[in-house]
Design an enzyme around this catalytic site. Structure first.
Site, short mmCIF file in Angstrom:
data_model
loop_
_atom_site.label_atom_id
_atom_site.label_comp_id
_atom_site.label_asym_id
_atom_site.label_seq_id
_atom_site.Cartn_x
_atom_site.Cartn_y
_atom_site.Cartn_z
N GLN A 101 9.23 40.18 37.36
CA GLN A 101 10.04 40.49 38.55
C GLN A 101 10.90 41.72 38.28
OE1 GLN A 101 11.68 36.59 40.39
NE2 GLN A 101 11.27 36.11 38.24
N HIS A 119 7.90 43.08 41.77
CA HIS A 119 8.90 43.69 42.66
C HIS A 119 8.88 45.21 42.55
CE1 HIS A 119 11.23 39.65 42.70
NE2 HIS A 119 10.28 39.68 43.61
N CYS A 127 9.64 59.78 48.54
CA CYS A 127 10.42 60.38 49.62
C CYS A 127 10.29 59.51 50.87
CB CYS A 127 9.92 61.80 49.93
SG CYS A 127 10.68 62.50 51.41
N SER A 189 15.99 32.85 37.21
CA SER A 189 16.71 31.75 37.86
C SER A 189 15.79 31.01 38.82
CB SER A 189 17.91 32.30 38.64
OG SER A 189 17.44 33.21 39.64
N PRO A 214 18.84 30.24 28.68
CA PRO A 214 20.00 29.51 28.15
C PRO A 214 20.45 28.40 29.11
CG PRO A 214 20.40 31.89 28.14
CD PRO A 214 19.13 31.65 28.89
N1 APR Z 1 17.52 35.27 27.73
C1 APR Z 1 16.85 34.53 28.65
N2 APR Z 1 17.33 34.23 29.88
C2 APR Z 1 18.57 34.70 30.17
C3 APR Z 1 19.35 35.47 29.27
C4 APR Z 1 18.77 35.75 28.00
N3 APR Z 1 19.42 36.47 27.06
N4 APR Z 1 20.53 35.77 29.87
C5 APR Z 1 20.49 35.22 31.10
N5 APR Z 1 19.32 34.57 31.29
C6 APR Z 1 18.85 33.83 32.47
C7 APR Z 1 19.92 33.30 33.37
O1 APR Z 1 20.31 32.00 32.96
C8 APR Z 1 19.19 33.24 34.73
O2 APR Z 1 18.51 32.00 34.89
O3 APR Z 1 18.12 34.76 33.25
C9 APR Z 1 18.15 34.36 34.62
C10 APR Z 1 18.49 35.57 35.46
O4 APR Z 1 18.39 35.19 36.82
P1 APR Z 1 18.52 36.32 37.96
O5 APR Z 1 19.63 37.23 37.63
O6 APR Z 1 18.50 35.61 39.27
O7 APR Z 1 17.18 37.20 37.79
P2 APR Z 1 15.76 36.93 38.41
O8 APR Z 1 15.41 35.49 38.35
O9 APR Z 1 14.83 37.89 37.76
O10 APR Z 1 15.96 37.37 39.94
C11 APR Z 1 14.80 37.41 40.74
O11 APR Z 1 16.07 38.46 42.49
O12 APR Z 1 17.63 39.96 43.25
C12 APR Z 1 16.28 39.76 43.07
O13 APR Z 1 14.71 41.47 42.84
C13 APR Z 1 15.68 40.76 42.12
O14 APR Z 1 13.77 40.45 40.69
C14 APR Z 1 15.04 39.93 41.04
C15 APR Z 1 14.91 38.56 41.70
#
Ligand code: APR
Length: 254
Positions: A101, A119, A127, A189, A214
């Site tokens: 993602q 994504h 452009c 997440s 975590p």
């Molecule tokens: N190692 C593993 N996981 C981690 C770490 C780490 N060091 N630090 C944080 N996390 C976990 C968090 O606990 C959380 O569950 O990574 C996850 C990050 O979640 P998001 O920030 O929601 O990222 P993501 O799941 O990729 O979001 C999906 O949402 O906003 C859109 O386009 C954006 O691609 C993104 C999509």
């Protein structure tokens, strides 16, 4: 960390492993996640700045609040042990595809050759007027928003909220999820669809779903077979070390 040895055993026995990764795998590379502690969306409203309608309505504000900082962060980000661990699993012939993602290109920088950028990618800009393309690293952003020679405004080739997932990516990701016998779900997440549905597809086809995070997520109780509670880099190091022990002690085929 609990379940590291189990994950190594499941991967050693797998014939077709696939990974789904999210922003968490890049946190140890200095790229903030979107949600949870230090999340980008805790500071700015994604509907205000990461939605395609916002980009069309006020591209200068989206550049100032979101895109400019992303470019500064991604220009210097380097892969961490989480990315290199998955690339190593690909070299060992275990991991066949990464559905990511993330738009940071760190899997490719780490050496992974089979990645699906669900994504899109921040590596290229397009452009908004003439659809001309340029590599982001060559874009001069001394003037915000930066403009193409035709006068149009450049935008990253990432999928903004309100835009569709590139059909090819969706088809290839569903195929990967349906083909795997193990899916590593690393650093997501699982809040955003349809990416978060890939583990469900894999589960329904009988794959073992292994979460690396975590924190627990919406998948942990209902979809994942087990979770390894830890940071991606540390967990991948542990899995690879256990895998190498399993492989070195495996009986040589006579
Ligand atoms: N190692 C593993 N996981 C981690 C770490 C780490 N060091 N630090 C944080 N996390 C976990 C968090 O606990 C959380 O569950 O990574 C996850 C990050 O979640 P998001 O920030 O929601 O990222 P993501 O799941 O990729 O979001 C999906 O949402 O906003 C859109 O386009 C954006 O691609 C993104 C999509």
């Amino acid at each position: 960390m609990e379940n590291v040895l189990q994950a190594a055993k499941d991967l050693a026995a797998s014939r077709h492993a696939v990974a789904l990764t999210g922003a968490g795998i890049s946190v140890e590379s200095g790229i903030p996640p979107f949600r949870g502690k230090g999340g980008l969306w805790e500071k700015i409203d994604p509907m205000e700045y990461a939605h395609i309608e916002a980009l069309r309505r006020n591209p200068e504000a989206v550049w100032r609040v979101l895109i400019q900082d992303m470019k500064t962060t991604l220009d210097t980000a380097r892969p961490n042990d989480g990315h290199t661990g998955l690339a190593q699993l690909e070299k060992m012939g275990i991991l066949k595809t990464i559905i990511t993602q993330n738009v940071d290109g760190l899997h490719q920088l780490a050496g992974s050759r089979h990645t699906i950028e669900f994504h899109g990618s921040f590596a290229w800009m397009r452009c908004m007027n003439c659809s001309n393309r340029i590599e982001t690293r060559y874009l001069d952003i001394s003037v915000i928003p930066p403009r193409c020679a035709c006068g149009g405004i450049w935008r990253p080739e990432c999928v903004f909220f309100g835009e569709e997932i590139p059909p090819r990516c969706l088809i290839d990701s569903k195929h990967a999820a349906m083909s795997c016998d193990v899916m590593l779900v690393v650093g997501t997440s699982a809040e955003v669809q349809p990416a978060a549905y890939m583990p469900v597809i894999a589960k329904n086809r009988g794959a073992t779903i292994i979460e690396i995070n975590p924190e627990k997520t919406a998948l942990t109780r209902s979809v994942s077979d087990y979770i390894i509670r830890g940071k991606a880099g540390e967990v991948m190091n542990g899995i690879l070390s256990a895998l190498n022990q399993i492989r070195s002690s495996a009986p040589v085929d006579g």
